[in-house]
Design an enzyme around this catalytic site. Structure first.
Site, mmCIF file in Angstrom:
data_model
loop_
_atom_site.group_PDB
_atom_site.id
_atom_site.type_symbol
_atom_site.label_atom_id
_atom_site.label_comp_id
_atom_site.label_asym_id
_atom_site.label_seq_id
_atom_site.Cartn_x
_atom_site.Cartn_y
_atom_site.Cartn_z
ATOM 1 N N ASP A 171 13.110 -17.195 -4.619
ATOM 2 C CA ASP A 171 14.463 -17.140 -4.872
ATOM 3 C C ASP A 171 14.737 -15.304 -4.893
ATOM 4 O O ASP A 171 13.789 -14.502 -5.115
ATOM 5 C CB ASP A 171 14.865 -17.500 -6.249
HETATM 6 MG MG LIG Z 1 17.786 -16.900 -9.272
#
Ligand SMILES: [Mg+2]
Length: 328
Positions: A171
């Protein structure tokens, strides 16, 4: 001997067929060092249950009675196992201290048996680039010490992953990057966030807790790229972000570029679930700071790891849950 820690370190194996040379231990600056706790590397559910319900003496007795029985693989096992691919390439060795093994088909270079104490203080001495554990408290402790770390979870079902290429998915916000933009979403909503990212498109984000690990992987990749072997590189990295390619994505890419880093693929989901895409990528591990993304990846058969950093975290517990001594 530490309760719960296996018993006899195995002798390092010789590299397998196709090895170019015998793999001498690399210098720390040339290696990517990954520390993996026992409970992340192996399935130790029964050991943990005995420790919690019956105490440390029963736990030790159980371990001794079963010391010749190999553990089943835990969630970090495929990630560590594919590391052996690197033994084919001199100087590109991933090391895995911090754990132990009675698994007959695994090569662990270093062990750290801490007598029930936290291993975190040793991680810097080991030049650890990444620490994986099943114990969220230990992971938080490592993050607080500035060490890239994540709590690893088993997927809901087994998925076949590559045996020859290490695939790592990250991410962006609060993982590779700081949580500064997520704070704006929390405080002012998405519209303000889009305005902010547009206005600051050319200002790099601050670094997040796993930036150093991507950097370490990138150093290995560049050894292949510099020889024109990009397609043969046994490491592939992915940015899997909820940002949108049309708006907030530019700042993420420009930030990576400003650091001299890149990912092989950058996937902008504009808020869509990450699980289905990860199912196609089949990474050995996916890192996210938000538990609902970790859970979504798990449901789709991905080994997912939670990075407890940033504004998305729930308040910390005041007292850690009781853990077996070796379960870091
Ligand atoms: Mg994040």
């Amino acid at each position: 001997m530490e309760p719960g820690e296996p018993r006899e370190p195995q002798e390092p194996r010789e590299p397998g067929p196709g090895a170019e040379t015998a793999a001498a231990p690399p210098k720390p600056q040339n290696a990517v060092t990954i520390a993996v706790s026992s409970r992340a590397l192996f399935r130790m559910d029964e050991e943990q249950r005995i420790y919690t319900e019956q105490g440390v003496e029963e736990y030790v007795r159980y371990q001794l009675e079963h010391e010749n029985e190999p553990f089943s693989p835990g969630p970090a096992f495929p990630f560590v196992k594919v590391r052996e691919q690197f033994l084919r390439y001199p100087g590109l060795t991933l090391a895995s201290p911090g754990s132990s093994t009675s698994f007959p088909d695994l090569f662990i270079e270093r062990f750290c048996m801490t007598g029930g104490n936290s291993p975190i203080c040793y991680l810097k001495a080991y030049h650890t680039n990444l620490y994986l554990s099943a114990d969220a408290e230990k992971v938080r402790e490592a993050i607080d010490e500035g060490i890239a770390a994540a709590t690893i979870f088993s997927p809901s079902r087994d998925v076949v992953v590559s045996q020859s290429q290490l695939r790592v998915a990250f991410d962006g916000d609060a993982v590779l990057f700081s949580d500064e933009s997520e704070r704006i979403v929390k405080a002012h909503g998405l519209d303000r966030f889009f305005e902010h990212e547009k206005a600051h498109e050319n200002k790099p984000l601050a670094q997040g807790p796993l930036k150093g690990f991507l950097e370490a992987l990138g150093r290995l990749q560049k050894k292949f790229y510099s020889k024109g072997l990009r397609l043969e590189c046994p490491i592939r990295t992915y940015l899997v972000t909820a940002r949108s390619a049309a708006s907030s994505g530019a700042r993420a890419l420009k930030t990576l570029r400003s650091w001299g880093l890149e990912t092989d693929e950058a996937l902008f989901l504009a808020g869509a679930p990450k699980g289905p895409l990860l199912e196609k990528i089949r990474p050995h591990i996916f890192f996210d700071d938000q538990m609902f993304h970790v859970a979504g990846a798990q449901e789709m058969g991905t080994v997912a790891a939670h990075v407890p950093y940033g504004v998305a975290q729930t308040p910390r517990r005041t007292a850690p849950a009781k853990q077996a001594p070796s379960a870091q």
